[in-house]
Every structure is written in structure tokens, then in C-alpha cells.
Design a protein around this motif. Structure first.
Motif, PDB file in Angstrom:
ATOM      1  N   ASN A  43       0.587  -1.339   0.135  1.00  0.00           N
ATOM      2  CA  ASN A  43      -0.006  -0.271   0.073  1.00  0.00           C
ATOM      3  C   ASN A  43       0.544   1.553  -0.104  1.00  0.00           C
ATOM      4  OD1 ASN A  43      -2.999  -1.528   0.621  1.00  0.00           O
ATOM      5  ND2 ASN A  43      -1.615  -2.209   2.309  1.00  0.00           N
TER       6      ASN A  43
ATOM      7  N   GLU B  52       0.102   4.990  -4.612  1.00  0.00           N
ATOM      8  CA  GLU B  52      -0.623   4.202  -5.477  1.00  0.00           C
ATOM      9  C   GLU B  52      -1.459   2.272  -4.881  1.00  0.00           C
ATOM     10  OE1 GLU B  52      -2.167   5.645  -9.318  1.00  0.00           O
ATOM     11  OE2 GLU B  52      -3.553   6.711  -8.166  1.00  0.00           O
TER      12      GLU B  52
ATOM     13  N   THR C 203      -1.026  -3.157 -10.536  1.00  0.00           N
ATOM     14  CA  THR C 203      -2.153  -2.569 -10.337  1.00  0.00           C
ATOM     15  C   THR C 203      -2.931  -2.029 -10.779  1.00  0.00           C
ATOM     16  OG1 THR C 203      -1.001  -1.105 -12.351  1.00  0.00           O
ATOM     17  CG2 THR C 203      -0.135  -0.556 -10.119  1.00  0.00           C
TER      18      THR C 203
ATOM     19  N   SER D  73      -7.732  -1.482 -12.288  1.00  0.00           N
ATOM     20  CA  SER D  73      -7.855   0.743 -13.255  1.00  0.00           C
ATOM     21  C   SER D  73      -8.694  -0.482 -13.397  1.00  0.00           C
ATOM     22  CB  SER D  73      -6.779   1.697 -13.504  1.00  0.00           C
ATOM     23  OG  SER D  73      -6.606   1.014 -14.544  1.00  0.00           O
TER      24      SER D  73
ATOM     25  N   ASN E 275      -7.527   6.442 -11.488  1.00  0.00           N
ATOM     26  CA  ASN E 275      -6.295   5.859 -11.188  1.00  0.00           C
ATOM     27  C   ASN E 275      -6.371   4.305 -10.623  1.00  0.00           C
ATOM     28  OD1 ASN E 275      -5.710   8.736 -10.940  1.00  0.00           O
ATOM     29  ND2 ASN E 275      -7.151   8.933  -8.939  1.00  0.00           N
ATOM     30  N   ASN E 276      -5.263   4.089 -10.089  1.00  0.00           N
ATOM     31  CA  ASN E 276      -5.015   2.361  -9.452  1.00  0.00           C
ATOM     32  C   ASN E 276      -5.760   3.017  -8.025  1.00  0.00           C
ATOM     33  OD1 ASN E 276      -3.351   1.900 -11.884  1.00  0.00           O
ATOM     34  ND2 ASN E 276      -1.444   2.253 -10.471  1.00  0.00           N
ATOM     35  N   ILE E 277      -6.503   1.236  -8.034  1.00  0.00           N
ATOM     36  CA  ILE E 277      -7.568   0.914  -6.936  1.00  0.00           C
ATOM     37  C   ILE E 277      -6.532  -0.090  -6.620  1.00  0.00           C
ATOM     38  CG2 ILE E 277      -9.500   2.106  -8.004  1.00  0.00           C
ATOM     39  CD1 ILE E 277     -10.225  -1.031  -8.880  1.00  0.00           C
TER      40      ILE E 277
END
Length: 386
Positions: free
Chosen positions: A76, A83, A146, A148, A158-160
Motif C-alpha cells: 500500500n 497508489e 496495478t 484500474s 487511478n489505481n485501486i
């Protein structure tokens, strides 16, 4: 008299069926059984670590279980407000499938099929960063993912951080892509004509509860696809599948031809030993009937425990779904005014949820035993359970 998981593993190894299908409740020991079977087929050698056990070269068994998911972990990076990214512990399993076989596009396609077509994994290329001492550190390709949402017109969110269920699904898609490749390679009968010899020693595939977070339609589709892949295997490979999901179990049961597979129920006894019970009937195993039998045995022997209320709630949930009720409570007996006794609903809820206080008390009071016996007899008479 029960036996150990090692003994159960030996029973499975001694069986010559192409597919062995096992149903067991959560917490019974399915993952421990997969480990016991792995150690029986391919004993651990000095230097092996948990994360190295998915080595694909010269191995006799390929398995998917909770340890497979441990290869993946979230970074994280809260300290630098970066991100979130899903990182991969160094291992030959993902290295082979990503770098050598180039399966990343297939994995993305499978993942989006079972989740959301716009939710897209992105694999990193090799890059360098500086560590805390200012030294350059190389981060290998395909070691970070990543996620998204692709919004169209080349726009990207944005990356989640995806949910735990989506993460589990992603890991399964990685394994499934490898399994597809393994099946195709071994279907070439002559070893010298295969594109790789990495799987020549492979004898078993052990799959423990692939993805339980899918909705029913997707879960059925996953089970059908897995069954078709297994049926397409023309090699000597043998498959063992364990699950706690009755729908997944029943779909697989219906997909496999009679005579080509064997089905079991894995039961853990109170003394810590196990029974592997053969399911000999032609129809799929209906686990709510097993729960009913277990409650009846406990009533007869005076051994009712708190978990039997959980069994009873399971019966109510499955029966209410089948009959089209919105809530399992609608199946409970009503008084002359059509009202349900709130105490009966409350005792079922309290006894089947661990978050309530007193959960450690497994013994029931005489009143609670009387209520469960009454409710069990009532539902048997009202809905004509055999």
C-alpha cells in the motif's frame, strides 16, 4: 473409527480414477489435506520453502490452495502516499507463466470475464529504484500488478485496491491459465514433440476451493469451464478437487461422466481424526440432508451442541431459497395469529454467529435443546423431509 489426513491422502493416491471430487465444510481441513497429499507425492527436500513449492520443473504435483494466494501481497506504500499495487513473492510459478509463456493477456481476459470487463490488471516492466541508502535496486518485470478501470477513449482511472474476492479471482485466473497450458502440452502424446518438457513428470493436479466469492451464475460457469478442461485432458494426469460450496460440487458432479470420477464427503470427527465417506448414489450430494441427519443423530444421542443451530439455519436458508421465500425465518412455526416466536429466531441467530458473546460455550441449555428439537421436528413435518 477415523484416520489421519495422511491416511486420507494415501487413499486418494491409491485410487486410479481420473477425477476425485471431495465435499467438506469450511474448517474441516481441505487445505491441510492438499498439503498432506503434496508431501506424500513429492516429499519436501532440504532448502524447500513454502513459496518455492510451486516450482513447475520436475514436480509431480501442481496445486492450488490458500498457500497459492500467499504468493501475492499488497504494497500500500502509505508512507509515500503511492497508489496500491499487488506484488508477487519471487517464485518459479509466476515467472514461468508470465515471462516464458507470455500468458498475461489470457489472464487479463479470464479475470475480466469473471469480474468486470473494464477492471484491468497492468503488469510492470523492469525498472530501477533507489533504496533507503541511495543504492539502485532493480525491480523485475511481472512482479507487480496495478488495477484500474478503463473508461474508454484511452481514459484510465487511478489505481485501486481490488476486493479480497477479486484478488482471489485474479490468482485463480493465473493458475487456470497455467493449467490450460499444462493440459495442451501433455495432450501431445510423444514427449519429444512437446513444446516443453517441464511437465513430463507431472502426475497430479490438486485444486482446493478455487473461487467462492463469485455470484452463482459465474460460479456455475467457472465449474463448467474447469470440468471441460479436465475432460479435454488426454494424458495420465489425475485431478483432485475439494470444495465447501455445494453448488460448485453439484455442477462438477453433473459435468463428469459416471465411471470416470469418484466423489466423497470429508468429515472431521470430534477426536480430531477424519472419515472420507464415499458418495455412492447417482444423484449429486445434497448437504442439507446431511445436516439434517447430523442434527437427528445429536438429538438421539443427547449430544446437541451450539453448532447444530448453525446446521439448522443452513437447512432453513437452502429450503427457503428453493421454495422462493425471501427470508428463512418465514419457514419457522407461527402461532394462531400468524406470528413467529421472536425467541426462536433470536436463539438461531445468536447460536450461528460467532460475533455474539458466549460463543465459546459449545454446550446448550436444556431449554435450547428442547427448542432445537421442536424446530427440527416441525420443519420435517411441515415440508415432508425424509
Amino acid at each position: 473409527m477415523g484416520v489421519s489426513l495422511i491416511d486420507i491422502a494415501q487413499q486418494l493416491k491409491d485410487n486410479d480414477k481420473k477425477v476425485q471430487l471431495i465435499y467438506a465444510f469450511n474448517g474441516t481441513g481441505k487445505t491441510r489435506l492438499s498439503r498432506a497429499f503434496k508431501l506424500l507425492v513429492a516429499p519436501k527436500v532440504d532448502g524447500d520453502t513454502e513459496l518455492e513449492e510451486l516450482e513447475v520443473v520436475t514436480k509431480k504435483i501442481l496445486y492450488y490452495n490458500a498457500f497459492t494466494e500467499d504468493l501475492f501481497y499488497w504494497d500500500n506504500d502509505l508512507e509515500f502516499d503511492a497508489e496500491p499495487k499487488l506484488k508477487i513473492h519471487p517464485n518459479s510459478f509466476t515467472k514461468w507463466i508470465f515471462e516464458e509463456q507470455g500468458q498475461d493477456r489470457n489472464i487479463i481476459s479470464n479475470f475480466q470475464h469473471y469480474t468486470d470487463e473494464k477492471l484491468t490488471p497492468h503488469f510492470n516492466e523492469e525498472y530501477s529504484v533507489k533504496d533507503k541508502d541511495g543504492n539502485n535496486v532493480t525491480v523485475g518485470a511481472f512482479t507487480e500488478i496495478t488495477f484500474s478501470y478503463e473508461r474508454g477513449n484511452d481514459e484510465r482511472s487511478n489505481n485501486i485496491k481490488i476486493s479480497k474476492g477479486e484478488e482471489s479471482n485474479f490468482v485463480w485466473c493465473v493458475f487456470y491459465s497455467l493449467l490450460e497450458q499444462v493440459t495442451d502440452v501433455l495432450n501431445v502424446a510423444e514427449p519429444s514433440e512437446r513444446e516443453t518438457n517441464q511437465f513430463d513428470q507431472l502426475e497430479y493436479v490438486f485444486i482446493d476451493d478455487p473461487v467462492s466469492s463469485l455470484d452463482d451464475n459465474r460460479l456455475i460457469e467457472l465449474a463448467v469451464n474447469l470440468a471441460h478442461l479436465i475432460k479435454s485432458s488426454q494424458s495420465h494426469l489425475k485431478f483432485i478437487i475439494t470444495t465447501h460450496n455445494p453448488l460448485f460440487y453439484n455442477v462438477l458432479h453433473n459435468e463428469f461422466n459416471k465411471g470416470t470420477f469418484k466423489k466423497y464427503f470429508l468429515k472431521k470427527n470430534e477426536d480430531g481424526e477424519y472419515d472420507l465417506i464415499t458418495q455412492s448414489n447417482d444423484s449429486p450430494f445434497s448437504y442439507h440432508l446431511f445436516l439434517k441427519t447430523e442434527i437427528e443423530k445429536a438429538i438421539e444421542t443427547g449430544q446437541l451442541k451450539k453448532y447444530h443451530f448453525n446446521f439448522f439455519r443452513n437447512i432453513l436458508e437452502k429450503t427457503s431459497t428453493f421454495l422462493g421465500y425471501d427470508n428463512w425465518g418465514e419457514l419457522l412455526p407461527k402461532d394462531t395469529n400468524g406470528n413467529i416466536n421472536p425467541y426462536e429466531t433470536r436463539i438461531i441467530n445468536i447460536s450461528s454467529h460467532s460475533k455474539h458473546s458466549g460463543d465459546e460455550m459449545v454446550d446448550l441449555t436444556d431449554d435450547d435443546k428442547r427448542v432445537l428439537k421442536y424446530l427440527m421436528n416441525n420443519i420435517k413435518e411441515m415440508y415432508r423431509f425424509k
